[in-house]
Design a protein around this motif. Structure first.
Motif, mmCIF file in Angstrom:
data_model
loop_
_atom_site.group_PDB
_atom_site.id
_atom_site.type_symbol
_atom_site.label_atom_id
_atom_site.label_comp_id
_atom_site.label_asym_id
_atom_site.label_seq_id
_atom_site.Cartn_x
_atom_site.Cartn_y
_atom_site.Cartn_z
ATOM 1 N N ILE A 133 0.842 -1.187 0.000
ATOM 2 C CA ILE A 133 0.000 0.000 0.000
ATOM 3 C C ILE A 133 0.882 1.244 0.000
ATOM 4 O O ILE A 133 1.573 1.522 0.975
ATOM 5 N N GLY A 134 0.870 1.948 -1.139
ATOM 6 C CA GLY A 134 1.639 3.190 -1.229
ATOM 7 C C GLY A 134 1.007 4.281 -0.394
ATOM 8 O O GLY A 134 1.656 4.949 0.414
ATOM 9 N N ASN A 135 -0.280 4.479 -0.597
ATOM 10 C CA ASN A 135 -1.078 5.356 0.259
ATOM 11 C C ASN A 135 -2.444 4.714 0.364
ATOM 12 O O ASN A 135 -3.036 4.320 -0.635
ATOM 13 N N GLY A 136 -2.966 4.632 1.575
ATOM 14 C CA GLY A 136 -4.104 3.750 1.811
ATOM 15 C C GLY A 136 -5.473 4.408 1.833
ATOM 16 O O GLY A 136 -6.378 3.864 2.445
ATOM 17 N N PHE A 137 -5.627 5.543 1.202
ATOM 18 C CA PHE A 137 -6.959 6.154 1.123
ATOM 19 C C PHE A 137 -7.715 5.422 0.011
ATOM 20 O O PHE A 137 -7.838 5.914 -1.109
ATOM 21 N N GLY A 138 -8.196 4.236 0.338
ATOM 22 C CA GLY A 138 -8.869 3.411 -0.661
ATOM 23 C C GLY A 138 -9.579 2.261 0.011
ATOM 24 O O GLY A 138 -9.480 2.079 1.232
#
Lengths: 353, 353, 353, 353
Positions: free
Chosen positions: A65-70
């Protein structure tokens, strides 16, 4: 046409025959594209690591997860057990439940799965709410099953198809893109294939050229523009990797995204799903053996695969922009990248010669 | 001279006054450089987030690991407690124990720490065993304490100094590099500063230009070259961030590394240490309060800081190459980047105009 | 005498022959114990997963952190590469640097390691600053090397020895403890061995009996007592496990700690190092093979090993208390558990019959 | 009746007034219970951290995964952003998609959310496929919305209700259980409440007494019994904690599970969702402020909350067994724990006096 068809070369390694995730033997991709009326601009993309019953013949896998806004579904079981037991599904943010539902029903319905009572569907998403009436939640179970069942080997459609139908990247029309790399024979001769769903922002950079800056279209220029959005990245390889090695591979896909100018902004859901299609690494659901096959690639042999992953991810993202078309939907028009200007910028930088 | 002095612009955001980590108010950097005889080419670099007793006034911090083939000390306590209680020390791989020892003794010896019995030293490293007799373990406690005590605000020495004395990057002489970015006032006006110790490989890319490819010097070219090595990255900012936000910042530094052509090869120890110097976020060792101050920057406000981190890291790495000098040691000579050729390549790509 | 010698049975699985970590074939343990003058009460414990050159024949390994207020060295490389390349060293908090230094020098000095320039020492610690003059940093490199070189198979000394010389648990004298479990033949017949260094608090619970409550000695009783402290746990098994499976094993050791009444308080450094000694899983430093051996135990086969780990950890902790002796040091006396009262409490609960 | 009504005391800390998660001020719980025909034995449980619009007033939150063989939705966004924006939903494994769908529709429909296009639903599950026709996927969106809308403060129904309708624990009927603890005033006076959905195995242990062993019902007894299954744990507290502190809290819930004899077997999905209800920690969806409120509890103040979490989780699990009733469904009958025998065992161990 892909970026390479215009003379854009990314990286130093060779591509596979199709420059596509399907260069990895046995991999299939299918799309359901929903362009209906003035407001529905969405879809589903299914990626199958092999042609058999994936639940019965699981593949080693990892998620980074690079950035987890998902809302990607299926993370923890992949991380705990180190395997993938369904096709990988991509769709829009609010259709993740139908993505799971469709994948579970597809799996429960396969021959041999009559007694299965637990299925870990891996369903990724980006938010196509700019061009698509996302609150309408238009994707159905059958859209998902259709994407899976229509999946084929060979050429992969890119741009405004499947889960990329309504997505936006760097302020232009994004979509599905794919690319591949061949590791030199002396380093194992493996293939790495990447497929992306692009829906994110940053300073668009093509083969190192700051195209977004030249086009005067990038975040924080006037300290007001947003660059949120997401990118789903699927990395498949026939190299014999276990979950730990695949997690390392997955981390490199984010490095490929970085090279396109992505910044993984706060609102990004940047997820990488990596799996090995090597037959020697299959994990049978049921077997009399108490151990799984092995022969995992040594740590020392990983670096070429890392570079291949970075390059293929970068190029897959750029391909999604080159193949996407201007799209109108939900009361908004998003242009494709201005191909002529982009090419002329690339030429002025000496990148296309 | 830094890259920018030659006309190389990286990214779209403004740098701070010194284009250095010390643009973050109160930050100090100190080096101990050991160039002795024919075999000792090593050193220590100390970065202090503020000028006070750091143990008594801890700062929020996070560590992100791009690739973990490394020996960085202090990881788990930073991750658990979310803070940093010592200067950050960089040195060579086999001198980590002396790095800890020196930092602990320095800390135990500070006024007010007379009863302290536990100190979490954060000590990073890369392997300078190419130019330095690393097996000799030449760094002493006092080298470490000297680096800390000599630290100053203002101009930071770069290139072959401190922990960068003997390092190699992209096949050329690497070293210490630094850069900074200012977030626009309307987005908070914060400063982000980065300092790196470069000792890694890949296809050297400067402001998007594939310099390594043009110089015909990159990994896997003949399927034989190795690209192992490591990069330590320190990111400091005066934005009021807590450990969670700092971990997000730290992840972006790896994206800056990616843009220089780094691939985080198997043998890399790529570590990012990020800390906030904001006074409002200080964590006192002892206090009658049961809560710490707050006012943490909202998630929505993070994206500009992410971009600043990516740009400053990329430029810090490039600066380490521009400032490093050809070095001979341990029976080997490593050239600095061929500045004239590099500049002419950058000009041919239109990057220097 | 161990708890079992007094009739205390923990769990439902069988112990190995020695009820010790050395029941795992080939495992060796060595101690350096430093009891000198009135203030030195400390030491080193070394655990060797096999008798060969561990750097040349690495073993799969994982580290899990229950609570990270600690200084354990070597974490990130074990997590990244999935292996252990040195003996595991336990000592006091401020002697971690000497722990690393000694382990590195030992490793550099082994036949076959003449060109090694990077060694990842795994060194754990707890803070024995109650009974020991920890600020004096009395452990030397040679104390560490001596612990390694004196390691033997067979009976393991417990209680006030090695790294357990000055530790305190549940308000009583803690120390080194060990235990083992045999998985039934039909479930694989594997052995799991655990060794602990106990230095933590909570409501002491022995075989489910709230002994701490009965003795009126537990944290927060008067809302004033502290329960800080740490526990190092080493889990070795001959089951063929890879790093992912070992991380799962390591997490279970914390569940064993929980059953003794530990709460992993804020100030705890609770670390578990797990490794597989299976010969089929060895990872050679150098080889012409591009893959490592495999045959990793399937996920489905893990549960019995989990239970074995929980039971052996619980019993190892209790054993450390039963074998420790009252100790005076640094101006303080810490009593061993009051054996007669404990046994009478255990009898009154029907746990000893 | 709860365990405590029979005289079973767990731990040393005081419970709240209702010994329930709703002792945390403002917390609401609602159940939809589906017992229909001979095969439907399932349901939904909703836990609301406060009575307002949770999307508009998010709460700090964390998720910890004891063992990740499960399908809990919403993990990565909670971990990245550190907050929870919906009610927490528990249901059966294959109904997670409807759990998400219902939660998303509920959220989209709330006043003030008219333009929301992204919702991160947190939906946990255990597999009730023993007593329930799980493949029938009987839970609907409206079952989920009903659970949310019927949620109330005050007494919480336990046992065979909501998501616990068809679950099995330690070979007996499991279900929903809840408990709470009060931290002494001098340590902050906070309340910790826990609610669990129990569906797992091990050697049942009640207040330290090995009841499962006495009843001769535990895994690996004949080296053939399975102990798979899962446990969902929800921990709420009014202490002002941020995401980092809540993750630490969440890890302690697994320690409470351990004390009941759970082993987190391979097939377990053991997830802990922890959130702070403190008003000072609310995270508004929209605000003109660029920082969030602070005043986070200091690390030093955490230990009593850790102990409270461990005790309340242990007792909530035991309560689920004491309150569950024998259930027949899907062609199978699962008995409740044999209350008389259990009490007599507890008396023989002196635990009930």
């Amino acid at each position: 046409q892909k970026a390479r068809d215009y003379g854009v070369e990314i990286g130093v390694m060779k591509t596979g025959k199709l420059n596509s995730i399907t260069d990895v033997d046995g991999v299939k991709v299918g799309h359901t594209t929903r362009v209906e009326g003035t407001t529905i601009r969405t879809g589903v993309t299914a990626i199958l690591p092999h042609s058999g019953n994936i639940f019965q013949q699981k593949v080693p896998a990892a998620i980074y997860i690079g950035n987890g806004f998902g809302k990607l579904a299926g993370i923890s079981q992949v991380q705990e057990l180190g395997n993938l037991e369904t096709p990988i599904i991509l769709t829009n943010t609010l259709s993740v439940p139908m993505g799971i539902q469709g994948t579970v029903k597809y799996t429960l319905g396969l021959e041999g799965n009559e007694n299965v009572r637990s299925v870990n569907a891996v369903v990724g998403e980006t938010n196509d709410g700019g061009l698509n009436d996302i609150r309408g939640m238009h994707i159905s179970e059958s859209d998902v099953i259709k994407a899976i069942e229509s999946a084929t080997t060979g050429q992969v459609q890119e741009g405004n198809v499947g889960a990329g139908t309504g997505t936006i990247a760097f302020g232009y029309k994004g979509g599905i893109g794919t690319s591949s790399r061949l590791v030199p024979k002396s380093l194992g001769g493996y293939t790495v294939g990447v497929l992306v769903q692009t829906n994110f922002g940053g300073v668009l950079t093509i083969a190192g050229v700051p195209v977004g800056k030249e086009l005067n279209k990038y975040p924080f220029k006037n300290a007001i523009e947003k660059s949120d959005g997401s990118c789903m990245m699927v990395v498949l390889t026939n190299a014999p990797l276990d979950a730990r090695q695949l997690e390392r591979i997955a981390k490199r896909a984010m490095m490929g995204l970085a090279k396109t100018g992505g910044i993984a902004s706060n609102g990004s859901g940047d997820y990488v799903i990596a799996a090995s299609t090597a037959e020697s690494m299959r994990i049978p659901y049921q077997t009399r053996n108490t151990t799984d096959n092995g022969g995992v690639l040594r740590n020392d042999e990983m670096s070429a695969l890392f570079m291949a992953t970075i390059e293929a991810t970068e190029e897959a993202i750029i391909n999604s922009l080159f193949t996407a078309q201007t799209m109108t939907g939900n009361g908004r028009t998003v242009e494709s990248i201005p191909l002529n200007r982009v090419i002329s910028i690339l030429k002025s930088y000496g990148v296309i010669r």
